[in-house]
Structures are given as C-alpha cells and as structure tokens.
Write a protein that holds these residues in place. Structure first.
Motif, mmCIF file in Angstrom:
data_model
loop_
_atom_site.group_PDB
_atom_site.id
_atom_site.type_symbol
_atom_site.label_atom_id
_atom_site.label_comp_id
_atom_site.label_asym_id
_atom_site.label_seq_id
_atom_site.Cartn_x
_atom_site.Cartn_y
_atom_site.Cartn_z
ATOM 1 N N VAL A 110 15.858 1.739 -15.192
ATOM 2 C CA VAL A 110 15.573 2.084 -13.875
ATOM 3 C C VAL A 110 14.501 1.194 -13.281
ATOM 4 O O VAL A 110 13.491 0.888 -13.858
ATOM 5 N N CYS A 111 14.955 0.496 -12.111
ATOM 6 C CA CYS A 111 13.764 -0.474 -11.373
ATOM 7 C C CYS A 111 13.183 0.504 -10.259
ATOM 8 O O CYS A 111 14.200 0.508 -9.150
ATOM 9 N N SER A 112 12.024 0.916 -10.062
ATOM 10 C CA SER A 112 11.672 1.894 -9.075
ATOM 11 C C SER A 112 10.567 1.525 -8.558
ATOM 12 O O SER A 112 9.365 1.114 -9.181
ATOM 13 N N VAL A 113 10.513 1.376 -7.252
ATOM 14 C CA VAL A 113 9.054 1.174 -6.423
ATOM 15 C C VAL A 113 9.044 2.092 -5.314
ATOM 16 O O VAL A 113 9.835 2.633 -4.781
ATOM 17 N N ALA A 114 7.760 2.519 -4.873
ATOM 18 C CA ALA A 114 7.499 3.374 -3.914
ATOM 19 C C ALA A 114 6.140 3.330 -3.093
ATOM 20 O O ALA A 114 5.237 2.811 -4.102
ATOM 21 N N ILE A 115 6.045 3.592 -2.032
ATOM 22 C CA ILE A 115 4.765 3.697 -1.581
ATOM 23 C C ILE A 115 4.359 5.334 -1.027
ATOM 24 O O ILE A 115 5.407 5.872 -0.325
ATOM 25 N N CYS A 116 3.220 5.620 -1.334
ATOM 26 C CA CYS A 116 2.921 7.130 -1.112
ATOM 27 C C CYS A 116 1.659 7.294 -0.431
ATOM 28 O O CYS A 116 0.874 6.054 -0.868
ATOM 29 N N ARG A 117 1.272 7.995 0.244
ATOM 30 C CA ARG A 117 0.105 8.325 0.809
ATOM 31 C C ARG A 117 -0.309 9.787 0.385
ATOM 32 O O ARG A 117 0.253 10.695 0.910
ATOM 33 N N ASP A 118 -1.300 9.907 -0.725
ATOM 34 C CA ASP A 118 -1.719 11.030 -1.182
ATOM 35 C C ASP A 118 -0.460 11.759 -1.623
ATOM 36 O O ASP A 118 0.168 11.475 -2.552
ATOM 37 N N GLU A 119 -0.290 13.081 -1.140
ATOM 38 C CA GLU A 119 0.937 13.938 -1.685
ATOM 39 C C GLU A 119 2.261 13.536 -0.868
ATOM 40 O O GLU A 119 3.230 14.320 -0.868
ATOM 41 N N GLN A 147 11.415 -5.722 0.387
ATOM 42 C CA GLN A 147 12.214 -4.835 1.156
ATOM 43 C C GLN A 147 11.589 -3.564 1.737
ATOM 44 O O GLN A 147 11.715 -3.169 2.721
ATOM 45 N N ILE A 148 10.805 -3.067 0.589
ATOM 46 C CA ILE A 148 10.179 -1.814 0.729
ATOM 47 C C ILE A 148 9.036 -2.129 1.858
ATOM 48 O O ILE A 148 8.815 -1.168 2.971
ATOM 49 N N PHE A 149 8.444 -3.131 1.830
ATOM 50 C CA PHE A 149 7.290 -3.472 2.868
ATOM 51 C C PHE A 149 7.900 -3.802 4.214
ATOM 52 O O PHE A 149 7.544 -3.523 5.167
ATOM 53 N N LYS A 197 1.923 -2.967 5.760
ATOM 54 C CA LYS A 197 1.082 -4.361 5.562
ATOM 55 C C LYS A 197 0.621 -4.226 4.283
ATOM 56 O O LYS A 197 -0.092 -3.157 3.618
ATOM 57 N N LYS A 198 0.991 -5.356 3.523
ATOM 58 C CA LYS A 198 0.477 -5.362 1.940
ATOM 59 C C LYS A 198 -1.026 -5.146 2.148
ATOM 60 O O LYS A 198 -1.564 -4.603 0.997
ATOM 61 N N SER A 199 -1.739 -5.553 2.950
ATOM 62 C CA SER A 199 -3.045 -5.659 2.868
ATOM 63 C C SER A 199 -3.936 -4.212 3.371
ATOM 64 O O SER A 199 -4.829 -4.023 3.060
ATOM 65 N N ASP A 200 -2.852 -3.173 3.640
ATOM 66 C CA ASP A 200 -3.322 -1.878 3.714
ATOM 67 C C ASP A 200 -3.348 -0.765 2.401
ATOM 68 O O ASP A 200 -3.789 0.339 2.295
ATOM 69 N N ILE A 201 -2.394 -1.409 1.561
ATOM 70 C CA ILE A 201 -2.429 -0.816 0.360
ATOM 71 C C ILE A 201 -3.755 -0.681 -0.288
ATOM 72 O O ILE A 201 -4.588 -1.687 -0.319
ATOM 73 N N GLU A 202 -4.061 0.410 -0.760
ATOM 74 C CA GLU A 202 -5.390 0.747 -1.336
ATOM 75 C C GLU A 202 -5.433 1.012 -2.897
ATOM 76 O O GLU A 202 -6.715 0.710 -3.537
ATOM 77 N N LEU A 203 -4.308 1.280 -3.483
ATOM 78 C CA LEU A 203 -4.364 1.262 -4.809
ATOM 79 C C LEU A 203 -3.042 1.000 -5.474
ATOM 80 O O LEU A 203 -1.911 1.115 -4.755
ATOM 81 N N MET A 204 -3.034 0.433 -6.740
ATOM 82 C CA MET A 204 -1.683 -0.246 -7.368
ATOM 83 C C MET A 204 -1.632 0.777 -8.623
ATOM 84 O O MET A 204 -2.465 0.857 -9.441
ATOM 85 N N ALA A 205 -0.245 1.527 -8.845
ATOM 86 C CA ALA A 205 -0.276 2.294 -9.964
ATOM 87 C C ALA A 205 1.090 1.795 -10.472
ATOM 88 O O ALA A 205 2.419 1.314 -10.006
#
Ligand code: ZN
Lengths: 340, 235
Positions: free
Chosen positions: B12-21, B45-47, B53-61
């Motif tokens: 599975v190739c999975s990407v996601a953007i989450c803000r807290d919960e 595509q997700i962006f 904006k990529k520059s708004d991302i605060e954490l990489m998991a």
C-alpha cells in the motif's frame, strides 16, 4: 551580460558508494563527498545488495548535507538535482533516487535522472584536460565494457560492447579464484607489478569485424591454468598469472580502441568506469592512442570509481539541453548507454 | 500540528495530511504499483488538491517498519529529504502500532501482522485502554502455521489487522480478521501517532532514523552461521 551560474547537486548510490557533490557550471567542483562501503562488503567477498541498501539509507542525507555544507550552499541555492537512476543494484539506486525526488519536490527544483555510465564518461570533462566532443569513449567497469562515440554533449553512439563477462567482472572473478580480497581489480594490478606479462600465453579474443568484446574465454583459460597446476600440486606463480592475464585484457582493449580511432578518424579517446583507475591500462592506451595519432584523456583517480561529481557534471549538460525527469522516474538496474 | 504522513511499508502506498486529530486529506493506492513511481506523484497531488503549502507543514511522520525493506527505505529516504528541506522534525512510527491505531476499540486484543517472507509474519499485540494504546507483547517473527495457536493462547477475543487475508480460513475460534476498511496501513494513523510521539519533544532531527528491520540481511545470517561452523570444526 554574463550568463547565470548553474549549480547542480549530484547524488549517486548505484553500488557501494553513497556520494553527493555540488558542481558549478559543469566544471567547477565545489564538493565531492563519498562514503564508501568497501570494507563492509570485504568479508563477503563482494557487494551484498541488502547490506549496501542499508548503508545507503544510513548515509544518504548526511552525505547530501555535507556536500551542500562544503559548497557553502543550501538546497535552495541549487538549480537542479541530478541523480543516478541506473544501471546498478535496484535497492541501492532507489535510496538515492527517493531522496533526490523528494528534495526536488520539496524545494520545487528540476529533477534530472542520470545514466551512471554516461556520468563516468563525463568525469573526463573534469580531468583538467581540454576536451570537447566528438571523441571516442572506452567504458570499462565491473558490469560494462563498451566502446562508443560521444558526438556532442547529448548524443552517444554505441560501437560495441561485451557479449559475456565485462572486463572488470573478469578481473574480480580471477581475483576471487586466486583468493585475493575484494575488490579484486586493484589487487590483480598490484600483484601484476611483480610478475612477467609474457610468462603465460593467455588467449586474446579479438572478434574480428566487430567492436564487441568477449572475456569469458580468457577468464576460463586463466582458471583452467591455475586449476591444472593445483591438480599437480605445483605452485601457482600468482604474480605471473596476474601480469599475463592483465596484459591479455589490456591488449584487447587497446587494439579495439585503435581500430575504432582509425575507422572514426577521432583524435581523442577517453577512458571511463571503475577499471579506468588501472595504471597499466592507462599507460598502454596512452601509447596505443599515440600510435594512431590520437590522445588519451582519463579521469583523475578520485573520479574513476563511482562518485557524484560525474553525475552532477552529466546533469549540467542535460540541464542545458532541457532534459528533465518527472516524479515517476524509477530505478533501472539494467539501463543501457545512450538510452533515454 | 499540521503533519504529513507517509506509509510505504507494505504494497500500500499511503500519504496523508492531518491537523492534530483531524484528517485533512488521505490518498492511498493498493494495487501493487511500485512506490518509487507513485509516492512523490501522490504527494504532489495531495498538496495540489488541498491547496496546503508545503512550507506550512510542521511535522513529518513516516512508517519505519517492520515491513518490506525496500518499501521502508523509499518511504524513509523521501521523508528525510522532505524534513530536511522544510526544516521540520521527523518522527518514525512503528508500522504495526500504526495499524492498531486504525481501530481504537477496547475490550479485545489487536494483533497487527505483516508478511515477513517465507511463510513468516511480524506480530505485535496491542490493547486499547481508556483511549490509550498499549503494547501487550513486543514484536516477533512467527511462522504463519503457528499463528493460530499463539493467538488462541491469549484466551481473549483477538482481531487481526494488516496482511491477514491469506489466513482467514485457518484461524481458531475467537480470532478474526478485521474488515479491510480498517486493516490496511494508513498514513493518517502514521501522522496522528507521529503527532502524539512528537508532543513535548524539543529535538529536531531531519535524518538519522533507521528502518525497523528486525531481521538482519540473509548474507549476514549465513556468514555468522559459517563462522560458527568453522569454530565447531576447529574444536
Ligand atoms: Zn559506476
């Protein structure tokens, strides 16, 4: 107005070196970081793909960070990211390629997929010699033995290649058979220094009418010779075997190169690939080229084996030619010379 | 905390953007395509689609294993390069724990498993208590044909997650496969678990994580075996 300076970050992880480099305008080396794994693979007698991949993932970002740091640049100063996508070990290639793609994506920089063999040829542009296409190139490495013409910075024509074992592969296999440590090529070269190159008459497979090479017959002849002595409990004159075997390979490489120089009328020949570090080969080819009115150019020792300077240098000319890759670029372990 | 999650530990190739919960976007492909070709295009595509904006991302998991060695390295190399570029902290999340995080349900044991090659599975046992996930038994490699016995010994209801489809017919009473809607590795769980793990931590490392391989390479195992045999024959 002066043209803008172009800074290319090169990344290389095709085999057992993790490397990154920043090159300015295709010619000025600002950094050349290489983390080699040779000592790790030595106890296994050769490169173990899974272990190589594990070392690459450990080293890739530190090496990239160091290359940028030594060049006194940050990733945002870079104009494009050039990365080896083949040929090589697929798992190893994927580490450098994944990092390169993500760097390109995160920083909105162009991505350039580079053929490692073309990189080796382009290492010659950083040899300090005045060199411009067209010229002949002899690529000699563990996986390849090829003769090609470099017509301009982006056009390569394959004249011939090995039909079986590559020259470097024959070196490695003979070295292993003689119990020499990995990597075998430099060990044979060292041993050959104290041997007689006409001590044993090994075959010189010339395949008339073609620029192709075939070294498996020579390899078998050497192994049979050693085996024959061992069967009769006779001592193997290792230095003589090394010198005679090396001389046979070199003679074939020189003769074919001379033929190609005469037929194409080219006045320059460059040596490329891991085996290009072999001093005996350099000397013989230097003389051989002069005999037919041509000149040999070979890379400086540090640029003979895998490195990222050559990838950045090749990348620079692809950048100039607008040859970019998209993010679907995948590793191609059996990528051919001149293939797109 | 705006977090980008990546999971390429399995096919599975999975990407996601989450803000807290909160899940803002998730994109997963489960068709056996190569991660090398698909991962960065999926990120792109997700962006594009969210306008984040990529520059708004605060954490990489990133999911760091256990799993497919090559898949783990593709994910980690990508995550490291992104963290390094955006100058954001990087957290590695246990793939099996992220699977158990898909289903916050109390009163049963969760047994996420992943293919460990040659008929073996990576297995860890988790249990949810008062909204927190707990590790009941640490990760181990177990033969597929012993899995049923091992799980039956817990004498509790057990729910298998992950790569359990092949085992559906041979499971003992009380042990079942979770439905596929919660059984697949998800970058959303990786991102949320990553946020939890990062909370309160000051360190900011962009790289230096190692995949959670569990097993050494075959070459090393064979080499060690040979050395042992040599010692024995010397005795
Ligand atoms: Zn190479």
């Amino acid at each position: 107005m002066a043209e803008k300076d172009i800074y290319i970050l090169g990344i290389e992880s095709s085999c057992d070196e993790t490397a990154a480099s920043v090159v300015k305008n295709g010619s000025e080396v600002l950094s050349n970081i290489i983390s080699t794994q040779i000592s790790i693979h030595r106890k296994f007698g050769g490169v173990v793909p899974e272990i190589a991949s594990r070392k690459h993932i450990e080293n890739i970002m530190p090496v990239i960070d160091e290359a940028l740091g030594q060049a006194n640049l940050t990733i945002s100063d870079i104009d494009a990211i050039a990365v080896t996508y083949g040929p090589g070990l697929v798992g190893a290639l994927l580490v450098g390629l994944s990092a390169a793609k993500a760097l390109a994506f995160a920083n909105d920089k162009p991505l350039i997929g580079v053929n490692n063999l073309e990189g080796h040829v382009f290492a010659n542009f950083l040899s300090g010699e005045n060199l411009q296409p067209p010229f002949l190139a002899l690529v000699v490495s563990g996986g390849h033995t090829s003769l090609l013409t470099v017509e301009d910075y982006n056009t390569f024509k394959l004249l011939g290649q090995t039909r079986d074992d590559a020259a470097g592969e024959a070196f490695d296999k003979i070295a292993r058979y003689m119990g020499l440590q990995y990597p075998g090529g430099p060990e044979i070269e060292k041993l050959a220094l104290s041997g007689k190159k006409d001590a044993i008459d090994f075959p010189r497979p010339l395949l008339p009418g073609s620029y192709d090479f075939s070294f498996s017959g020579l390899k078998s002849a050497v192994i049979n010779y050693i085996h024959g002595l061992e069967q009769n409990d006779k001592e193997v004159p290792k230095a003589d075997v090394a010198a005679s075997f090396q001389a046979a390979i070199i003679e074939v490489l020189v003769k074919k190169s001379q033929l190609a120089l005469l037929e194409t009328g080219l006045k320059n020949i460059v040596l490329a690939g891991g085996v290009s570090a072999n001093k005996a080969l350099q000397d013989a080819l230097d003389i051989g080229a002069a005999e037919v009115g041509a000149r040999l150019v070979h890379p400086t020792p540090i640029l003979c084996t895998d490195n990222a300077v050559m990838i950045a240098a090749r990348g620079y000319y692809m950048y100039k030619n607008n040859e970019f890759s998209d993010y679907t670029l995948n590793a191609n372990p059996s990528l051919k010379l001149g293939a797109k | 905390m705006l977090t980008l999650g990546i999971d390429t530990a399995t096919k599975v190739c999975s990407v996601a953007i989450c803000r807290d919960e909160e899940i803002l976007a998730a994109y997963e492909i489960n068709m056996g395509m190569t991660h090398s070709e698909g991962l960065v295009p999926q990120l792109e595509q997700i962006f594009t689609r969210t306008g984040i904006k990529k520059s708004d991302i605060e954490l990489m998991a990133v999911s760091i294993g256990p799993g497919s060695f090559t898949g783990l390295r593709i994910g980690l190399a990508t995550a490291e390069a992104i963290a390094y570029s955006l100058k954001i902290p990087l957290v590695g999340v246990n793939t099996l724990e992220a699977l158990a995080y898909n289903l916050p349900i109390e009163g049963i044991l969760l047994a996420p498993i992943l293919d460990a090659q040659k008929g073996n599975y990576y297995l860890t046992i988790y249990e949810w208590k008062q909204g927190e996930i707990h590790e009941v038994d640490a990760v181990r490699v177990v033969p597929g044909n012993e899995l049923g016995t091992i799980l039956a010994a817990y004498n509790k209801n057990v729910l298998l997650l992950g790569e359990c489809a092949k085992l559906a017919g041979v499971l003992p009473c009380g042990v079942t496969c979770a439905p596929c809607t919660v059984s697949m590795p998800k970058a959303t769980s990786v991102a949320m678990l990553g946020i939890k793990q990062h909370l309160g931590k000051e360190d900011r490392q962009y790289f230096g994580l190692e995949p959670f391989y569990i097993r050494r390479s075959e070459a090393e195992e064979l080499w060690e075996q040979r050395q042992k045999n040599l010692v024995k024959s010397d005795e």
